[in-house]
Enzyme design. Structure first.
Site, PDB file in Angstrom:
ATOM      1  N   ARG A  59       5.715  -6.952   2.575  1.00  0.00           N
ATOM      2  CA  ARG A  59       4.743  -5.940   2.995  1.00  0.00           C
ATOM      3  C   ARG A  59       3.966  -5.346   1.824  1.00  0.00           C
ATOM      4  O   ARG A  59       3.333  -4.306   1.957  1.00  0.00           O
ATOM      5  CB  ARG A  59       5.445  -4.818   3.761  1.00  0.00           C
ATOM      6  CG  ARG A  59       6.129  -5.279   5.025  1.00  0.00           C
ATOM      7  CD  ARG A  59       5.175  -5.372   6.197  1.00  0.00           C
ATOM      8  NE  ARG A  59       5.590  -6.206   7.300  1.00  0.00           N
ATOM      9  CZ  ARG A  59       6.610  -6.032   8.104  1.00  0.00           C
ATOM     10  NH1 ARG A  59       7.431  -5.056   7.909  1.00  0.00           N
ATOM     11  NH2 ARG A  59       6.840  -6.856   9.093  1.00  0.00           N
ATOM     12  N   CYS A  60       4.004  -5.994   0.697  1.00  0.00           N
ATOM     13  CA  CYS A  60       3.311  -5.516  -0.501  1.00  0.00           C
ATOM     14  C   CYS A  60       1.849  -5.949  -0.473  1.00  0.00           C
ATOM     15  O   CYS A  60       1.508  -7.005   0.085  1.00  0.00           O
ATOM     16  CB  CYS A  60       4.002  -6.096  -1.745  1.00  0.00           C
ATOM     17  SG  CYS A  60       3.237  -5.637  -3.314  1.00  0.00           S
TER      18      CYS A  60
END
Length: 184
Positions: A59-60
């Protein structure tokens, strides 16, 4: 050094589980990571090959680098490069998944086929022994965010750390990998 100082120093080392042992190891080949679903990925199994170790998070904002890492992997795996993704939730809580779900999400979203290991702590006193060793080897090149890259030489030496913003296909990283591939 007097006896009291030595005993005090030994006590301090004992208070840091694994730290003194990890830092005493001379190269990266002494370390390994747990694989999702069981088993171990031992860096020593890749002795004689360069290894790129990257802490990842699905989710970066840098998660798109998983696709670029795949391009790097496809370009250099047959020449000997090993690429290891080390999922971590250390930076911004950006890895909510666990186990095999991380590699599956990376495969579905970014086409990633390189090796993934279990989610791991990569900074601080609870960091995995490999990351504590790397921090001792290169204290100014430690992970400050997801997608930090460590390049390990064919001999197990830490060649360098590349920050998150360094694209996997950047000239400096590609050059370092190429030099290490040619060294053998």
């Amino acid at each position: 050094m007097d006896r009291r100082s030595v005993i005090s120093g030994l006590g301090a080392l004992a208070a840091m589980p694994g730290m003194a042992f990890a830092q005493a190891r001379s190269d990266a080949h002494a370390f390994g990571f747990d694989r999702p679903g069981g088993g171990r990925l031992a860096l020593g199994d890749y002795r004689g090959r360069p290894i790129l170790v990257v802490n990842t998070a699905t989710r970066c904002g840098y998660a798109g680098q998983m696709a670029t890492l795949e391009q790097l992997w496809q370009r250099y795996q047959t020449r000997g490069l090993m690429l290891v993704a080390v999922p971590s939730n250390d930076f911004g809580g950006q890895e909510p998944l666990d186990g095999a779900a991380i590699a599956e999400a990376a495969r579905q979203s970014h086409g990633a086929t390189y090796a993934f290991v279990e989610k791991t702590v990569v900074r601080g006193p609870q960091a995995h022994p490999f990351y504590r060793w790397a921090a001792a080897e290169r204290p100014t090149e430690t992970p400050r965010w997801n997608f930090h890259k460590y390049l390990i030489g064919r001999d197990g030496a830490l060649i360098g750390g590349f920050p998150a913003a360094t694209d996997p296909l950047s000239p400096q990283l590609v050059r370092a990998i190429g030099e290490e591939l040619q060294a053998g």
